[in-house]
Design a protein around this motif. Structure first.
Motif, PDB file in Angstrom:
ATOM      1  N   ALA A  77       1.266  -1.152  -0.191  1.00 13.92           N
ATOM      2  CA  ALA A  77      -0.271  -0.211   0.248  1.00 13.92           C
ATOM      3  C   ALA A  77       1.119   1.180   0.077  1.00 13.92           C
ATOM      4  O   ALA A  77       0.317   2.061   0.583  1.00 13.92           O
ATOM      5  CB  ALA A  77      -0.769  -0.329   0.688  1.00 13.92           C
ATOM      6  N   ARG A  78       2.044   0.943  -0.094  1.00 16.08           N
ATOM      7  CA  ARG A  78       3.126   2.083  -0.112  1.00 16.08           C
ATOM      8  C   ARG A  78       3.157   3.441   1.656  1.00 16.08           C
ATOM      9  O   ARG A  78       2.891   4.158   1.301  1.00 16.08           O
ATOM     10  CB  ARG A  78       2.867   3.492  -1.515  1.00 16.08           C
ATOM     11  N   GLN A  79       2.896   2.751   2.007  1.00 19.36           N
ATOM     12  CA  GLN A  79       3.075   3.129   3.496  1.00 19.36           C
ATOM     13  C   GLN A  79       4.136   2.449   4.101  1.00 19.36           C
ATOM     14  O   GLN A  79       4.601   1.937   5.050  1.00 19.36           O
ATOM     15  CB  GLN A  79       1.843   2.798   4.837  1.00 19.36           C
ATOM     16  N   LEU A  80       5.524   3.042   4.236  1.00 23.63           N
ATOM     17  CA  LEU A  80       6.875   2.927   4.157  1.00 23.63           C
ATOM     18  C   LEU A  80       7.698   2.694   4.885  1.00 23.63           C
ATOM     19  O   LEU A  80       7.946   1.552   6.057  1.00 23.63           O
ATOM     20  CB  LEU A  80       7.522   2.804   2.668  1.00 23.63           C
ATOM     21  N   ASP A  81       6.942   3.161   5.517  1.00 23.12           N
ATOM     22  CA  ASP A  81       7.490   4.100   7.263  1.00 23.12           C
ATOM     23  C   ASP A  81       6.288   3.167   8.102  1.00 23.12           C
ATOM     24  O   ASP A  81       7.274   2.773   9.102  1.00 23.12           O
ATOM     25  CB  ASP A  81       7.183   5.972   7.726  1.00 23.12           C
ATOM     26  N   ARG A  82       5.024   3.204   8.188  1.00 22.37           N
ATOM     27  CA  ARG A  82       5.354   1.294   9.053  1.00 22.37           C
ATOM     28  C   ARG A  82       5.489   0.781   8.399  1.00 22.37           C
ATOM     29  O   ARG A  82       5.388  -0.223   9.641  1.00 22.37           O
ATOM     30  CB  ARG A  82       3.285   2.386   8.357  1.00 22.37           C
ATOM     31  N   PRO A 117      -9.357  -0.427  -5.054  1.00 21.75           N
ATOM     32  CA  PRO A 117      -8.768   0.850  -4.658  1.00 21.75           C
ATOM     33  C   PRO A 117      -7.812   0.010  -5.349  1.00 21.75           C
ATOM     34  O   PRO A 117      -6.518  -1.460  -5.062  1.00 21.75           O
ATOM     35  CB  PRO A 117      -8.919   1.391  -3.749  1.00 21.75           C
ATOM     36  N   LEU A 118      -6.516  -0.035  -6.073  1.00 19.02           N
ATOM     37  CA  LEU A 118      -5.340   0.027  -6.634  1.00 19.02           C
ATOM     38  C   LEU A 118      -4.653  -0.056  -5.834  1.00 19.02           C
ATOM     39  O   LEU A 118      -3.906   0.959  -4.986  1.00 19.02           O
ATOM     40  CB  LEU A 118      -4.625   0.569  -7.788  1.00 19.02           C
ATOM     41  N   PRO A 119      -3.610  -0.802  -5.466  1.00 18.32           N
ATOM     42  CA  PRO A 119      -2.564  -1.104  -4.102  1.00 18.32           C
ATOM     43  C   PRO A 119      -1.529  -0.210  -4.750  1.00 18.32           C
ATOM     44  O   PRO A 119      -1.020   0.227  -5.637  1.00 18.32           O
ATOM     45  CB  PRO A 119      -2.004  -2.469  -4.147  1.00 18.32           C
ATOM     46  N   GLY A 120      -1.159   0.843  -3.665  1.00 20.62           N
ATOM     47  CA  GLY A 120      -0.113   1.958  -4.132  1.00 20.62           C
ATOM     48  C   GLY A 120       1.113   1.276  -4.730  1.00 20.62           C
ATOM     49  O   GLY A 120       1.204   2.091  -5.961  1.00 20.62           O
ATOM     50  N   ARG A 121       1.492   0.034  -4.219  1.00 19.60           N
ATOM     51  CA  ARG A 121       3.045  -0.363  -5.781  1.00 19.60           C
ATOM     52  C   ARG A 121       2.784  -0.463  -7.008  1.00 19.60           C
ATOM     53  O   ARG A 121       3.030  -0.296  -8.021  1.00 19.60           O
ATOM     54  CB  ARG A 121       3.466  -1.879  -5.302  1.00 19.60           C
ATOM     55  N   LEU A 122       0.650  -0.466  -7.367  1.00 25.53           N
ATOM     56  CA  LEU A 122       0.487  -1.010  -8.761  1.00 25.53           C
ATOM     57  C   LEU A 122       0.374   0.279  -9.381  1.00 25.53           C
ATOM     58  O   LEU A 122       0.894   0.723  -9.967  1.00 25.53           O
ATOM     59  CB  LEU A 122      -0.833  -1.657  -8.825  1.00 25.53           C
ATOM     60  N   ARG A 123      -0.058   1.015  -7.874  1.00 24.64           N
ATOM     61  CA  ARG A 123       0.513   2.987  -9.421  1.00 24.64           C
ATOM     62  C   ARG A 123       1.177   3.223  -9.136  1.00 24.64           C
ATOM     63  O   ARG A 123       1.475   3.909  -9.772  1.00 24.64           O
ATOM     64  CB  ARG A 123      -0.790   3.153  -7.367  1.00 24.64           C
ATOM     65  N   VAL A 124       2.567   2.998  -8.275  1.00 25.04           N
ATOM     66  CA  VAL A 124       3.326   3.324  -9.271  1.00 25.04           C
ATOM     67  C   VAL A 124       4.095   3.051 -10.154  1.00 25.04           C
ATOM     68  O   VAL A 124       4.549   3.364 -11.459  1.00 25.04           O
ATOM     69  CB  VAL A 124       4.928   3.023  -7.440  1.00 25.04           C
TER      70      VAL A 124
END
Length: 413
Positions: free
Chosen positions: A185-190, A373-380
């Motif tokens: 989900a691109r919540q990288l700090d967590r 919703p598109l997962p964050g990695r896919l959006r990147v």
């Protein structure tokens, strides 16, 4: 336990410092006729997740301060306050499977044994299934952390040290699942905080497979942060775990992570050498039972990683071929993985100058993920496609059409 992001978020929204929260909670305790026992250390244990179930008086004071439930503040109700019905009712928010994943908790006074470990581990299967279909999201992370918290409560009543270690292993897997959800989900700090905790728990469990899982996720996290040297180091740490020597399947995965890391560091020779090691090791792997979290890996995933590698080192035709091999072998249930591979295929086509085919291919990725919703990695990755498309053909009609059609679907909210 891992950090309490619910409480941290509420504090930020209210503008509380730790000291101000201490004063506010103690004020509510005094109003209720209780002794004000909250200090800076207490708040730190809440924020770090060391205390995930505050004393009832303090919990009620927190609820009064923020005007919401303790669960909304990221806390878990104590074991004694939960009924069996509560446990079985807890489900994923919005999960299409509707599968309950809470850890079944035994009667409060009974010692925890092997059957309880097996029941606790069973919830991980539902987490894995939902991730395969939908990708990482906030509900998955939340329930994974709740599973870890429940499991850590169980280990306090473990019948033997061996049972206690097995429960630490389960808690490590739940925490690693939460970390992976954040990576996707691109919540990288967590994700980093969860991985730190998962590695600690895996060490307490003396579980080499759980340690391998953490290093695998750490390599992916470093890749997402574009810290490619660290990604190689994490992959090499995975290679150093003894499970890779006992089982060439895990060795293959560790070499594959290293291969992509080397490619991102523009080290073509090392990348191809590691890819060869990954292919050789996978060819030696047998069909023995393995944890569900690693079910994603096999020939299809190795082809998908090879596609990334070849595109990075400037061989887009080989990347396209590897993407097609991945898609032919990838099970239909891995929707997120198929969508990622399709966009990688589109990138390989784009990098060969085949703009029309690349744009057409991405439509299949959007169709696969429709309704979620598109997962964050896919959006990147879609963002990479969008950037390269406008770089290669900024004035082409197909470029404008692609941007107009899909921008609202892949752009972060």
């Amino acid at each position: 336990m891992t950090g309490n992001f619910g409480l941290k978020t509420k504090m930020d929204e209210a503008g509380f410092t730790q000291r101000e929260l201490v004063d506010a909670v103690n004020g509510k305790l005094r109003e209720a006729g209780e002794h004000p026992t909250v200090g800076d250390r207490t708040v730190r244990t809440w924020l770090t997740g060391k205390s995930c179930s505050p004393h009832p008086a303090k919990r009620h004071a927190l609820e009064a301060v923020f005007g919401c439930t303790a669960e909304e503040l990221g806390f878990i109700r104590p074991l004694a306050e939960r009924t069996e019905e509560d446990v079985h009712r807890r489900k994923f928010c919005g999960a299409v499977t509707g599968a309950a994943v809470a850890v079944p908790l035994p009667a409060a006074r009974r010692a925890v044994g092997s059957s309880d470990v097996l029941r606790a581990r069973k919830g991980l299967e539902n987490l894995t299934s939902l991730d395969q279909a939908r990708g990482g999201h906030a509900a998955l992370e939340k329930v994974a952390l709740a599973g870890a918290c429940d499991t850590l409560e169980l280990q306090q009543r473990a019948a033997t040290q061996r049972i206690r270690q097995r429960l630490f292993s389960v808690a490590a897997d739940y925490t690693a699942a939460a970390a992976w959800s954040c990576v996707d989900a691109r919540q990288l700090d967590r994700a980093q905080q969860h991985l730190n905790e998962a590695l600690r728990l895996a060490g307490m469990a003396q579980d080499i497979t759980a340690q391998m899982r953490v290093w695998n996720a750490t390599a992916l996290l470093a890749h997402q942060r574009r810290e490619y040297g660290e990604a190689v180091a994490a992959a090499q740490a995975a290679q150093a775990t003894s499970i890779t020597r006992r089982d060439p399947f895990f060795g293959s995965l560790a070499h594959a992570r290293a291969a992509v890391g080397h490619a991102n560091c523009d080290d073509r020779q090392s990348a191809l050498r590691s890819l060869g090691h990954a292919e050789d090791a996978l060819a030696k792997a047998d069909e023995r039972p393995r944890p569900g979290w690693v079910a994603f890996y096999g020939p299809a995933e190795l082809h998908a990683l090879a596609a990334i590698l070849h595109d990075r080192v400037g061989s887009p035709a080989e990347a396209e071929a590897a993407s097609y091999r991945a898609l032919s072998a990838l099970p239909e249930k891995y929707r997120r993985n198929r969508a990622m591979t399709i966009v990688r295929l589109a990138l390989a086509q784009l990098h060969q100058g085949d703009i029309d085919r690349g744009c057409a291919a991405t439509a299949d990725a959007f169709a696969l993920m429709v309704g979620h919703p598109l997962p964050g990695r896919l959006r990147v990755v879609l963002g990479d496609f969008h950037r390269d498309l406008f770089t290669l053909a900024p004035t082409a009609a197909v470029t404008r059409e692609w941007g107009d059609r899909y921008r609202s679907e892949w752009s972060p909210a």
